[in-house]
Design a protein around this motif. Structure first.
Motif, short mmCIF file in Angstrom:
data_model
loop_
_atom_site.label_atom_id
_atom_site.label_comp_id
_atom_site.label_asym_id
_atom_site.label_seq_id
_atom_site.Cartn_x
_atom_site.Cartn_y
_atom_site.Cartn_z
N CYS A 313 1.01 -1.25 0.08
CA CYS A 313 0.05 0.38 0.11
C CYS A 313 0.66 1.28 0.17
N CYS A 326 -1.93 -4.72 -1.49
CA CYS A 326 -2.61 -3.06 -1.83
C CYS A 326 -3.51 -3.71 -2.68
N PRO A 327 -5.03 -3.89 -2.28
CA PRO A 327 -6.24 -4.54 -3.77
C PRO A 327 -6.03 -3.11 -4.02
N GLY A 328 -5.66 -2.63 -4.31
CA GLY A 328 -6.18 -0.99 -4.68
C GLY A 328 -5.15 -0.87 -6.23
N CYS A 367 -4.68 3.86 2.59
CA CYS A 367 -3.51 3.67 1.48
C CYS A 367 -4.10 4.46 0.18
N CYS A 370 -6.25 2.33 -2.28
CA CYS A 370 -7.09 1.25 -2.30
C CYS A 370 -8.79 2.00 -2.20
#
Ligand code: ACM
Ligand code: ZN
Length: 569
Positions: A313, A326-328, A367, A370
Motif C-alpha cells: 500500500c 494492496c488491493p487498490g 492507502c 485503496c
C-alpha cells in the motif's frame, strides 16, 4: 449336549477360527459393509497382481499394491495387464462388472481361497481396494524401509532432542507369505475431500519428506494435501519471473556441501524448484492424492512483499511493507496472476487455495490506491474491499478452469458461489457458513475445535511436546468431528465437500515431530471423512486403532501412543 449339537458347534467353531481370527478385521477407515467368509488366501512372492489393460491409472493402482507387497515379501512383484479371466492365485484389479453406484472412489473386494478380485468403477476405487487388502493382511504388509531425516534409508546425524523427534524406525523383516482372511467388502467414501494441511512456510520440509507424508496419507485413504507454500516467514515455490521471492536461491543453497550438512532441524535451503514440485505432484497422483497449493493473499504476505515491494500500500507517498498486499493497485493483480500462471503449470489441481484469512487490512484505510479503488467500485468498507480482491482472483482462476478456495473469511467478505469456503473458526464463522450454504456455496469443514493438529493431544502437558496455544485436541475430539451441520444436511448436503485437518508449522521442529502430531489423529480424521456416520463409534475405532498401530510401526510412521485419556469411557 447331544452328539449332533456338539458336531454342529465344532464345525461352527472351525469356521469361526478360519474367519479373520474370529473378529471383524481392523480396517481404518471403517468400510461400509464387511461380510466374513471361510478360509484364507495366501499372498506369496509367486502371487500375480493383474489389472485390466488400457487404463494407466488402474496400472498405477495395481503398481502401488505390487510395490507394497514387494516390500513386505522382500521379493519383486510386478503388476501386469491382463484381459483374460484371472488365473487362480492372482489379485485382479478391474472395472469390469463394477457397480457404478460405488462412485469414483468406491470398490468391492472379494478375497476367496483361490484369489482376490477388486472391482471399482474408477481407478481410485481400485487403489483403495488395494489399501484395504493390505490392512486385511498382517501388519508386515505395511513394511517399508527405515526412514530417517525424511530420506528413505538416510543417516541420522544429530541426536533427536525430544522423544517426539525420534523416528519410528521400522524393524519388521520381510515375510514369506501374507495370510488374508476370506471376506467380501463393499465400500465407498462419505466425502470426496479428505485432507491434511502441511506448512513448509513456517518450518521447511524437503520434497522427500512431503512425499513420505503423502505416502502415509494414501495408506489411510486421505486424498488431498494442502501445502501452505507461502506466509510472512517464507515464500517456498520458485517463481521464474520473480527470483526475488526466493532469495535463498541466490545464496547458492544448492551447494552440495551445504546440502550434505542439512539435518531435519536445519534445512540447508527453504525453497522448492518447480521441477521438485512437479515430481511431488507426480508422486502424489500415483497415490490418488491431490496436491492443493496454497498461496496466501491478500494477507500473510510479508515474504511476498519482501520480493515484490511494489505490491504494498502507499501511505503518505510511501510504499508500506506490512503483511498485506494492496488491493487498490492494478499491478498487484497483474503480478499475483502472473505468479499463478506459472504455478498452474506445476499444479494441475482443480482447487487453488489463496488463504485470505486473518487479513488485518492495516494500511488499506489510509492507502491512496485503496481509497481510489473503493470510490471507483462503490465499495463501502475494507471488508468489502477484501471481497472485491477475492472476487477478482476467483474470476481469474475460473478463466483458467480452476476453482478458488479460501478460509472462511472469504464467506464473511461476500465471496460468490463458485469459490469454496474452508471453515476453520469454530463458532465464530458459523453464521457465515450458514449464509454461504443458503447461497449454494461449497464448503470444506476444518473446524479448529477438532482439526488443528498443531494443538497438543493430551492435557498432560509435561508428557507432550509443545503445541500451539493452550487448546487440546484429543484423538477422541478429532474422531467426534461431524462435518455435516444440521441445517445443510436438511437443505443441500452435497455442499459439504469434506474434511481437513491442519498441521500449522510454527511449533514443528522435525519430521518425526510432524508425524507424531499427525498420527493417530489422522486415522480418526480419515474415518470422519470416509465412514458412514451410522456405523461409527469411538469405542469401535479405538479397538481397531490399537491393532492399526502395529501397521504404523511396520511402515515407520511416528505417532503418539494413546494413553488412558484416550480410552473409551
Ligand atoms: C487459519 O488457521 N488461520 C486458517
Ligand atoms: Zn493499498
Amino acid at each position: 449336549m447331544n452328539k449332533t449339537l456338539k458336531a454342529v458347534l465344532f464345525v461352527a467353531l472351525i469356521a469361526q477360527a478360519a474367519r479373520v481370527g474370529g473378529a471383524t478385521p481392523a480396517i481404518i477407515p471403517k468400510p461400509t459393509k464387511i461380510t466374513a467368509g471361510d478360509g484364507a488366501f495366501q499372498i506369496t512372492p509367486k502371487t500375480k497382481v493383474l489389472y485390466t489393460a488400457g487404463d494407466s491409472m488402474l496400472a498405477d493402482a495395481a503398481g502401488y499394491l505390487a510395490g507394497r507387497l514387494s516390500l513386505a515379501l522382500g521379493e519383486k512383484i510386478t503388476a501386469a495387464p491382463s484381459n483374460s479371466a484371472p488365473a487362480s492365485g492372482a489379485i485382479l484389479l478391474t472395472a469390469t462388472q463394477a457397480d457404478a453406484k460405488l462412485g469414483p472412489e468406491g470398490y468391492s473386494l472379494t478375497v476367496a481361497r483361490n484369489g482376490v478380485i477388486i472391482r471399482a468403477p474408477k481407478p481410485a476405487g481400485a487403489f483403495y481396494g488395494g489399501i484395504t487388502l493390505l490392512q486385511l493382511a498382517p501388519p508386515a504388509a505395511f513394511r517399508a524401509p527405515a526412514m530417517v531425516e525424511g530420506v528413505l534409508g538416510g543417516k541420522q546425524t544429530v541426536k533427536p532432542p525430544r522423544p517426539c523427534d525420534e523416528p519410528n524406525i521400522p524393524t519388521a523383516r520381510p515375510v514369506s507369505s501374507l495370510t488374508v482372511p476370506c471376506v467380501t467388502i463393499v465400500d465407498k467414501p462419505r466425502f470426496q475431500w479428505r485432507g491434511l494441511l502441511i506448512d513448509p512456510a513456517r518450518h521447511f520440509w524437503t520434497i522427500d519428506e512431503l512425499k513420505q507424508y503423502v505416502d502415509y496419507m494414501a495408506l489411510h485413504k486421505l486424498n488431498s494435501l494442502q501445502i501452505h507454500l507461502t506466509d510472512h516467514q517464507n515464500w517456498c515455490p520458485e517463481i521464474l519471473k520473480r527470483p526475488a521471492l526466493t532469495p535463498d536461491k541466490k545464496r547458492n543453497a544448492d551447494d552440495p556441501e551445504r546440502l550434505a550438512k542439512q539435518t531435519y532441524h536445519k534445512p540447508a535451503r527453504r525453497y522448492y524448484t518447480q521441477k521438485e514440485l512437479k515430481s511431488l505432484v507426480a508422486f502424489a497422483t500415483k497415490r490418488f492424492v491431490n496436491i492443493v497449493p496454497e498461496f496466501e493473499m491478500p494477507g500473510h504476505s510479508a515474504a511476498f512483499l519482501r520480493g515484490c515491494p511494489e505490491c504494498g500500500c502507499t501511505v503518505e507517498g510511501k510504499l508500506m511493507r506490512g503483511g498485506e498486499v494492496c488491493p487498490g493497485k492494478e499491478k498487484t493483480y497483474k503480478i499475483l496472476q502472473g505468479m499463478l500462471d506459472e504455478m498452474l503449470e506445476v499444479f494441475p489441481s482443480k482447487y487453488i487455495h489463496i488463504g485470505a484469512d486473518e487479513c488485518s487490512k492495516r494500511y488499506w484505510r489510509k492507502c491512496a490506491d485503496c481509497k481510489k479503488r473503493m470510490e471507483a467500485e462503490g465499495i463501502k468498507d475494507v471488508t468489502q474491499l477484501h471481497g472485491y480482491f477475492v472476487g477478482r482472483m476467483s474470476k481469474y482462476l475460473q478463466t483458467k478452469s480452476r476453482t478458488l478456495v479460501g478460509w472462511d473469511e472469504i464467506l464473511e467478505s461476500g465471496a460468490k458461489a463458485g469459490a469454496v469456503g474452508m471453515y476453520w473458526r469454530s463458532g465464530r464463522a458459523d453464521k457465515h457458513v450458514e449464509m454461504a450454504s443458503k447461497n449454494g456455496q461449497y464448503l470444506v469443514m476444518s473446524p479448529t475445535a477438532h482439526c488443528y493438529f498443531d494443538y497438543v493431544q493430551s492435557p498432560d502437558r509435561k508428557s507432550e511436546p509443545q503445541g500451539f496455544g493452550r487448546s487440546v485436541i484429543t484423538l477422541r475430539r478429532t474422531y467426534e468431528l461431524e462435518p455435516m451441520p444440521d441445517y445443510i444436511k436438511q437443505t443441500n448436503p452435497k455442499l459439504v465437500l469434506g474434511v481437513q485437518a491442519n498441521l500449522w508449522g510454527e511449533r514443528m521442529k522435525s519430521f518425526p515431530h510432524i508425524l507424531y502430531m499427525t498420527y493417530p489423529r489422522a486415522c480418526a480424521l480419515s474415518e470422519a471423512g470416509w465412514s458412514a456416520p451410522e456405523g461409527r463409534s469411538y469405542a469401535g475405532f479405538h479397538a481397531r486403532l490399537l491393532k492399526h498401530l502395529k501397521r504404523l510401526d511396520a511402515a515407520g510412521v511416528n505417532y503418539r501412543q494413546p494413553t488412558d485419556i484416550d480410552k473409551p469411557k
